[in-house]
Design an enzyme around this catalytic site. Sequence first.
Site, short mmCIF file in Angstrom:
data_model
loop_
_atom_site.label_atom_id
_atom_site.label_comp_id
_atom_site.label_asym_id
_atom_site.label_seq_id
_atom_site.Cartn_x
_atom_site.Cartn_y
_atom_site.Cartn_z
N SER A 102 33.32 -10.17 33.60
CA SER A 102 31.68 -10.55 33.14
C SER A 102 32.25 -11.00 31.82
CB SER A 102 30.55 -9.62 33.06
OG SER A 102 29.43 -10.75 32.50
N ASN A 103 31.49 -10.99 30.80
CA ASN A 103 31.70 -11.72 29.23
C ASN A 103 30.55 -10.98 28.37
OD1 ASN A 103 29.34 -13.47 28.93
ND2 ASN A 103 30.70 -14.64 30.38
N TYR A 104 31.34 -11.23 27.07
CA TYR A 104 29.87 -9.98 25.54
C TYR A 104 28.86 -11.16 26.03
CZ TYR A 104 34.03 -6.90 25.02
OH TYR A 104 34.99 -5.94 25.02
N ALA A 114 27.80 -18.20 29.07
CA ALA A 114 28.78 -18.31 28.86
C ALA A 114 29.47 -17.86 30.37
CB ALA A 114 29.07 -16.90 28.41
#
Length: 415
Positions: free
Chosen positions: A215-217, A282
Amino acid sequence: MKGKRIILGVSGGIAAYKTPQLVRLLKKAGADVRIALTASGSRFVSELALATVSGESVCREMFPPADQPGTDFTRHISLGEWADALVIAPATANTLARLAVGMCDDMLSACFITLRPHKPVLIFPAMDGQMYRSPAVQRNIATLAAQGCTIIEPETGDLASGQCGTGRMPEPEIIAGRIGAALQKSATGSPLSGRTVVVTAGPTREKIDGVRFISNYSSGKMGFALAEAARERGAEVTLITGPVNLETPGGVERLDVENACEMYEAAKPFYSTCAVFIAAAAVADYRPETPHEGKLKKNSPEMQLKLVRNPDILADFGARKRPGQLAVGFALETGEGIAYARCKLQEKNLDLVAFNTFDRKTSGFEVDTNALTLIDRNHMETVLPLMPKKEAARRLLDHVELLMGDPAANMTTEK
Ligand code: CTP
């Protein structure tokens, strides 16, 4: 703003010192400004300064002296009737409370009560962060918002108390921009009103095994702010979001998804019906080819994960969009990447791309502020300063509205 009649209500907070500059900006833009100053407001900014910049005597007294010839004894009524808009900046906790319960014992509160129906009221609360968060203040804000007032959330930063928190009044340039936009909207109605807007938001999670994912932030804050701002303008908003910890903005339809493929499937049904597609999510570009059902064990010194490409939701919408539909994307780069953003506009057939650089403290993921550069299909570039994401969302939508009104867009009617 030319020729528009604005009452500026100034109540007693330290931010009142910024109001002469605000009056100057409004006057420069062609507005006719009258000032309703509360007794406490006059402790923070001089009546003389406000009278000088506005070119008008400041309204303070509800009851003017009875013996002066030519006095307008019903000014507390006529002023509210005269105005095209009422702006209260700064609005203190006390003023918010008095307006919320309908008190009418000074010129500011009288103007609020006598303003003609449907005229915009913009309220800029400004106070100590602790006060702003208090249930009483939040309740009064909710009451005023429910009456149709536009409440502009204060900024976060250094406060007069020496603390850092949310409670700062925005700079006069930002306030003047909001007033201009509100007046324009009240005159014409937003072109987004009644149109379908789809926003993707948040991160996606791409499953590696039963307990792990890629995943990402992304926090989803920018996408949620866009959904809220579009709703404020009367749009029918669907928000398709990955896993985030945010409340759904009122009046917005929310679809929760986990991964990119699910987001793609959720978005597709809206392709042909939406007027504006805003991709703020995102989305992970790749996913593990074959996620394990159970938990992977560490039984070898190395492991290889084969990743395959995810569908590009925005590019897919851009490729299919019909005349009159607008595609808006984001380009997040860690350095000087504006050239990539311009390419993205072409490659994905976008009408607008919002470029922002990644800086963990001020802009990009997780934080509450963003500094966007908007690049549109006409190669117009607008550099916005660092501002709260909610404000950045409104500015982005202002630009969307401009593009909707652009004859080159060959608008089709959606309904
Ligand atoms: N986007 C999308 N679906 C994807 C990937 C991205 O809808 N599978 C959208 C994002 O929501 C964003 C824009 O496309 O609006 C970002 O484009 P992208 O090409 O992913 O940008 P970067 O990842 O920043 O670029 P690159 O991979 O080229 O570094």
